[in-house]
Write a protein that holds these residues in place. Structure first.
Motif, PDB file in Angstrom:
ATOM      1  N   LYS A 189      -0.571   0.545   5.857  1.00 54.96           N
ATOM      2  CA  LYS A 189      -2.002   0.830   5.782  1.00 54.96           C
ATOM      3  C   LYS A 189      -2.100   1.102   4.464  1.00 54.96           C
ATOM      4  N   SER A 190      -3.245   0.461   3.495  1.00 51.76           N
ATOM      5  CA  SER A 190      -3.708   0.980   2.173  1.00 51.76           C
ATOM      6  C   SER A 190      -4.402   2.169   2.220  1.00 51.76           C
ATOM      7  N   THR A 191      -4.051   2.851   1.091  1.00 53.03           N
ATOM      8  CA  THR A 191      -4.559   4.374   0.946  1.00 53.03           C
ATOM      9  C   THR A 191      -5.769   4.144  -0.143  1.00 53.03           C
TER      10      THR A 191
ATOM     11  N   GLU B 221     -14.280   2.583  -2.557  1.00 51.17           N
ATOM     12  CA  GLU B 221     -14.810   2.772  -3.980  1.00 51.17           C
ATOM     13  C   GLU B 221     -14.099   2.233  -4.963  1.00 51.17           C
ATOM     14  N   ALA B 222     -12.519   2.553  -4.879  1.00 47.58           N
ATOM     15  CA  ALA B 222     -11.498   2.363  -5.645  1.00 47.58           C
ATOM     16  C   ALA B 222     -11.388   1.021  -5.702  1.00 47.58           C
ATOM     17  N   ARG B 223     -11.324   0.416  -4.491  1.00 54.00           N
ATOM     18  CA  ARG B 223     -10.632  -1.072  -4.514  1.00 54.00           C
ATOM     19  C   ARG B 223     -12.119  -1.931  -5.044  1.00 54.00           C
ATOM     20  N   LYS B 224     -13.303  -1.446  -4.796  1.00 58.44           N
ATOM     21  CA  LYS B 224     -14.348  -2.184  -5.296  1.00 58.44           C
ATOM     22  C   LYS B 224     -14.260  -1.921  -6.928  1.00 58.44           C
TER      23      LYS B 224
ATOM     24  N   LYS C 197     -13.787  -5.417  -9.557  1.00 55.91           N
ATOM     25  CA  LYS C 197     -14.762  -5.471 -10.586  1.00 55.91           C
ATOM     26  C   LYS C 197     -13.952  -5.540 -11.993  1.00 55.91           C
ATOM     27  N   GLN C 198     -13.061  -4.696 -12.088  1.00 56.04           N
ATOM     28  CA  GLN C 198     -12.065  -4.999 -13.355  1.00 56.04           C
ATOM     29  C   GLN C 198     -11.399  -6.189 -13.351  1.00 56.04           C
TER      30      GLN C 198
END
Length: 90
Positions: free
Chosen positions: A2-4, A8-11, A15-16
């Motif tokens: 499972k990803s930690t 918001e961090a993924r978004k 975006k970057q």
């Protein structure tokens, strides 16, 4: 596994990555070449003074751009902008 990573961090990461793709060095030069090609080919909606003039090849265009005296300064500014995360206010 499972990803930690938070939503918001993924978004923010995605975006970057999109900014990096959109503002990549080769993308910018390819767009400039396409613009030049369109001006010289004389698309009916964009006829300009350069209509009908001979167009450089893509390789000649990149060679011309990189041979300009301010090209090194452009690279420095571009790299600073890239490091800033493509901050439009920079």
């Amino acid at each position: 596994m499972k990803s930690t990573e938070t939503k918001e961090a993924r978004k923010a990461r995605l975006k970057q990555l999109e900014l990096q793709r959109h503002y990549s060095f080769m993308t910018i030069w390819t767009r400039r070449y396409a613009d030049m090609k369109a001006r010289t080919s004389g698309q009916p909606s964009k006829r300009t003074a350069s209509y009908g003039k001979e167009c450089l090849t893509k390789e000649e265009f990149i060679e011309w751009c990189t041979s300009q005296p301010n090209f090194t300064m452009f690279l420095v500014i571009y790299m600073d902008w890239q490091r800033s995360g493509f901050n439009m206010m920079l």
